[in-house]
Scaffold this motif. Sequence first.
Motif, PDB file in Angstrom:
ATOM      1  N   SER A  97       0.819  -1.203   0.000  1.00  0.00           N
ATOM      2  CA  SER A  97       0.000   0.000   0.000  1.00  0.00           C
ATOM      3  C   SER A  97       0.857   1.260   0.000  1.00  0.00           C
ATOM      4  O   SER A  97       1.978   1.274   0.509  1.00  0.00           O
ATOM      5  CB  SER A  97      -0.894  -0.024   1.234  1.00  0.00           C
ATOM      6  OG  SER A  97      -1.636   1.169   1.305  1.00  0.00           O
ATOM      7  N   ALA A 103      -0.140   1.928  12.788  1.00  0.00           N
ATOM      8  CA  ALA A 103       0.179   1.225  14.027  1.00  0.00           C
ATOM      9  C   ALA A 103       1.665   1.379  14.348  1.00  0.00           C
ATOM     10  O   ALA A 103       2.043   1.566  15.508  1.00  0.00           O
ATOM     11  CB  ALA A 103      -0.201  -0.247  13.916  1.00  0.00           C
ATOM     12  N   GLU A 104       2.504   1.304  13.313  1.00  0.00           N
ATOM     13  CA  GLU A 104       3.945   1.474  13.513  1.00  0.00           C
ATOM     14  C   GLU A 104       4.259   2.895  13.961  1.00  0.00           C
ATOM     15  O   GLU A 104       5.122   3.115  14.807  1.00  0.00           O
ATOM     16  CB  GLU A 104       4.705   1.150  12.231  1.00  0.00           C
ATOM     17  CG  GLU A 104       4.688  -0.308  11.855  1.00  0.00           C
ATOM     18  CD  GLU A 104       5.483  -1.162  12.828  1.00  0.00           C
ATOM     19  OE1 GLU A 104       6.529  -0.703  13.326  1.00  0.00           O
ATOM     20  OE2 GLU A 104       5.056  -2.294  13.092  1.00  0.00           O
ATOM     21  N   LYS A 113      -0.098   3.883   1.580  1.00  0.00           N
ATOM     22  CA  LYS A 113      -0.360   4.527   2.868  1.00  0.00           C
ATOM     23  C   LYS A 113       0.553   3.936   3.946  1.00  0.00           C
ATOM     24  O   LYS A 113       0.813   2.735   3.964  1.00  0.00           O
ATOM     25  CB  LYS A 113      -1.818   4.333   3.260  1.00  0.00           C
ATOM     26  CG  LYS A 113      -2.778   5.006   2.303  1.00  0.00           C
ATOM     27  CD  LYS A 113      -4.212   4.781   2.716  1.00  0.00           C
ATOM     28  CE  LYS A 113      -5.147   5.415   1.711  1.00  0.00           C
ATOM     29  NZ  LYS A 113      -6.546   5.161   2.055  1.00  0.00           N
ATOM     30  N   PRO A 114       1.050   4.786   4.862  1.00  0.00           N
ATOM     31  CA  PRO A 114       1.910   4.262   5.938  1.00  0.00           C
ATOM     32  C   PRO A 114       1.112   3.437   6.942  1.00  0.00           C
ATOM     33  O   PRO A 114      -0.095   3.610   7.098  1.00  0.00           O
ATOM     34  CB  PRO A 114       2.460   5.523   6.597  1.00  0.00           C
ATOM     35  CG  PRO A 114       1.464   6.587   6.288  1.00  0.00           C
ATOM     36  CD  PRO A 114       0.874   6.227   4.947  1.00  0.00           C
ATOM     37  N   ASP A 115       1.799   2.535   7.614  1.00  0.00           N
ATOM     38  CA  ASP A 115       1.174   1.709   8.639  1.00  0.00           C
ATOM     39  C   ASP A 115       1.058   2.546   9.916  1.00  0.00           C
ATOM     40  O   ASP A 115       2.056   2.802  10.595  1.00  0.00           O
ATOM     41  CB  ASP A 115       2.024   0.459   8.884  1.00  0.00           C
ATOM     42  CG  ASP A 115       1.388  -0.491   9.873  1.00  0.00           C
ATOM     43  OD1 ASP A 115       0.247  -0.227  10.328  1.00  0.00           O
ATOM     44  OD2 ASP A 115       2.025  -1.499  10.196  1.00  0.00           O
TER      45      ASP A 115
END
Length: 44
Positions: free
Chosen positions: A2, A8-9, A4-6
């Motif tokens: 993706s 949660a990280e 988009k950045p994660d």
Amino acid sequence: MSDKPDMAEIEKFDQLKLKKAETQEKKSSALKETIEQEKQTGES
């Protein structure tokens, strides 16, 4: 994968682990007249 950045990280990232960096500005010793002379010399 993706674009988009994660998130949660990002949320669990610990900023305290980052090192403190001191930034310093570099001062140029070249005068404006010197720069103009070099420009004119380079054009010839």
